[in-house]
Design an enzyme around this catalytic site. Structure first.
Site, PDB file in Angstrom:
ATOM      1  N   LYS A   1       0.735  -1.281  -0.009  1.00  0.00           N
ATOM      2  CA  LYS A   1      -0.051   0.139   0.145  1.00  0.00           C
ATOM      3  C   LYS A   1       0.858   1.094   0.098  1.00  0.00           C
ATOM      4  CE  LYS A   1      -4.343   0.663   2.374  1.00  0.00           C
ATOM      5  NZ  LYS A   1      -4.865   0.693   3.860  1.00  0.00           N
ATOM      6  N   VAL A   2       0.769   1.991  -0.990  1.00  0.00           N
ATOM      7  CA  VAL A   2       1.459   3.461  -1.180  1.00  0.00           C
ATOM      8  C   VAL A   2       0.563   4.589  -1.227  1.00  0.00           C
ATOM      9  CG1 VAL A   2       3.018   4.536  -2.827  1.00  0.00           C
ATOM     10  CG2 VAL A   2       3.165   2.017  -2.525  1.00  0.00           C
TER      11      VAL A   2
END
Ligand code: E4P
Length: 230
Positions: free
Chosen positions: A83-84
């Site tokens: 997750k960015v």
């Protein structure tokens, strides 16, 4: 629409995974910070329990460090999705991780314009937070609908509705055509409830009890069937 659980709690995943409705999970730094124990152990265990994609989030703000954290998180389990958070640096990190074959969940996407950039960077999931939009009086249904429409029906990325505060958020996300909704345990439990279901079950039980011989017949049938399967 696939249902993911939004949590850092292994106990919550254990409880809800038993329902047989979960296809994946999402964590974030806030959710993991509430839990005791090693976060890597939690992520690995959640992967086993849901046997599907599990998002673990990077916390650095520059692309190079995000990529290093992302590769490390992806090494925890084949089912980990990195997750960015959305930003210029986040987009660059997404491109690099995606080029390595690591799936990315771009998070904190709050507009169709951001979603278009996210998809071009190669993200697998585009996470839009409904509850947080509603919190600041922006119509989350309108924003999510615009994202779904802008990405089009043949999009490569999946639109992931997050920050679900109540069952209607989930229903709206499904009706808009989102591929995934990630839902806290509390909201998943609220989705179970309907007074007519509860009163209906009670009535079936009472009516069956009014015929004790039928209860005896069913118990006998179960015993025969169980014995035949041995
Ligand atoms: C999911 O990926 C998000 O981290 C999460 O849904 C955020 O929810 P919140 O707005 O309730 O913190």
């Amino acid at each position: 629409m696939k249902l993911f659980i939004d949590t850092g709690s292994v106990a919550e995943v254990e409880e809800i995974a038993a329902w047989g409705v979960l296809s994946g999970a999402t964590t974030n730094p806030t959710l993991l910070a509430k839990e005791e124990g090693d976060p890597g152990d939690s992520i690995r265990r959640i992967c086993e329990l849901v046997d599907g994609p599990v998002s673990g989030e990077v916390v650095s703000e520059d692309a190079r460090s995000m990529v290093a954290e992302g590769r490390a998180l992806a090494g925890l389990d084949d089912r980990v999705v990195v997750k960015v958070p959305f930003s210029e640096e986040g987009l660059a990190a997404t491109r690099e991780l995606a080029s390595d074959g690591i799936p990315v969940n771009e998070t904190l996407v709050f507009s169709a314009a951001q979603a278009l950039l996210t998809v071009e960077a190669g993200a697998t999931y585009v996470s839009c937070f409904m509850g947080r939009l509603d919190d600041i009086s922006i119509d989350s249904e309108a924003v999510l609908g615009e994202i779904v429409e802008a990405l089009g029906p043949n999009r490569d990325a999946q639109v992931l509705a997050a920050s679900m505060r109540h069952p209607m958020h989930v229903v709206i996300a499904a009706k808009l055509g989102c591929e995934v909704a990630t839902i806290p345990a509390k909201v998943l439990k609220a989705m179970l409830a309907h007074p007519l279901t509860e009163s209906g079950i009670a009535r079936f039980a009472d009516d069956w009890k009014s015929r004790p011989e039928f209860g005896k017949w069913l118990r006998g049938l179960v015993e025969e069937s169980t014995a035949a399967q041995r």
